[in-house]
Scaffold this motif. Structure first.
Motif, mmCIF file in Angstrom:
data_model
loop_
_atom_site.group_PDB
_atom_site.id
_atom_site.type_symbol
_atom_site.label_atom_id
_atom_site.label_comp_id
_atom_site.label_asym_id
_atom_site.label_seq_id
_atom_site.Cartn_x
_atom_site.Cartn_y
_atom_site.Cartn_z
ATOM 1 N N GLU A 6 89.482 38.807 15.207
ATOM 2 C CA GLU A 6 89.277 39.793 14.419
ATOM 3 C C GLU A 6 90.205 39.919 13.051
ATOM 4 O OE1 GLU A 6 88.999 44.841 14.144
ATOM 5 O OE2 GLU A 6 88.666 43.720 16.088
ATOM 6 N N ALA A 7 89.595 39.856 11.984
ATOM 7 C CA ALA A 7 90.243 39.696 10.379
ATOM 8 C C ALA A 7 90.425 40.950 9.770
ATOM 9 C CB ALA A 7 89.672 38.579 9.765
ATOM 10 N N ASP A 8 91.392 40.920 8.871
ATOM 11 C CA ASP A 8 91.752 42.135 8.184
ATOM 12 C C ASP A 8 90.720 42.153 7.031
ATOM 13 O OD1 ASP A 8 93.884 43.666 9.624
ATOM 14 O OD2 ASP A 8 94.998 41.628 9.190
ATOM 15 N N PHE A 9 90.667 40.910 6.609
ATOM 16 C CA PHE A 9 89.473 40.774 5.528
ATOM 17 C C PHE A 9 88.789 39.547 5.655
ATOM 18 C CE2 PHE A 9 93.329 42.875 3.951
ATOM 19 C CZ PHE A 9 92.902 44.002 3.241
ATOM 20 N N MET A 32 97.362 40.002 -0.394
ATOM 21 C CA MET A 32 97.124 40.591 1.049
ATOM 22 C C MET A 32 98.641 40.802 1.371
ATOM 23 S SD MET A 32 94.315 38.519 2.432
ATOM 24 C CE MET A 32 94.877 38.844 4.405
ATOM 25 N N GLU A 36 98.952 40.113 7.254
ATOM 26 C CA GLU A 36 97.396 40.212 7.462
ATOM 27 C C GLU A 36 96.535 39.027 7.524
ATOM 28 O OE1 GLU A 36 96.696 44.469 5.081
ATOM 29 O OE2 GLU A 36 96.713 42.799 3.828
ATOM 30 N N TYR A 78 96.825 33.551 8.026
ATOM 31 C CA TYR A 78 97.675 34.729 7.787
ATOM 32 C C TYR A 78 98.207 34.720 6.365
ATOM 33 C CZ TYR A 78 97.545 35.444 12.813
ATOM 34 O OH TYR A 78 97.052 36.052 13.955
#
Length: 79
Positions: A6-9, A32, A36, A78
């Motif tokens: 699951e990515a933040d963006f 970022m 993240e 990351y």
């Protein structure tokens, strides 16, 4: 076997030719917060080599090895 990450963006760069996937990926990572996770999707064949090389050269780490899925390439990086 790859697990779902699951990515933040998500940065969808399908349709963008090189060198734009590298440029947009580095610009996004730069904006970022540390730690993240960015998911990058591209269909530019050169990006499978160029995105990891440039991201690592700029000090970013990958959550997993780059994935080739048909004509698409998927990266989890990351910031």
């Amino acid at each position: 076997m790859q697990t779902e990450i699951e990515a933040d963006f998500t940065l969808d760069l399908r349709g963008e030719s090189c060198p734009y996937p590298v440029i947009y990926t580095l610009e996004t990572l730069d904006g970022m917060n540390n730690g993240e996770l960015l998911q990058v999707i591209t269909d530019c064949p050169g990006s499978f080599r160029n995105v990891p090389e440039e991201a690592i050269a700029h000090g970013y780490k990958f959550a997993q090895d780059p994935v080739k899925n048909g004509q698409e390439y998927l990266f989890h990086i990351y910031a």
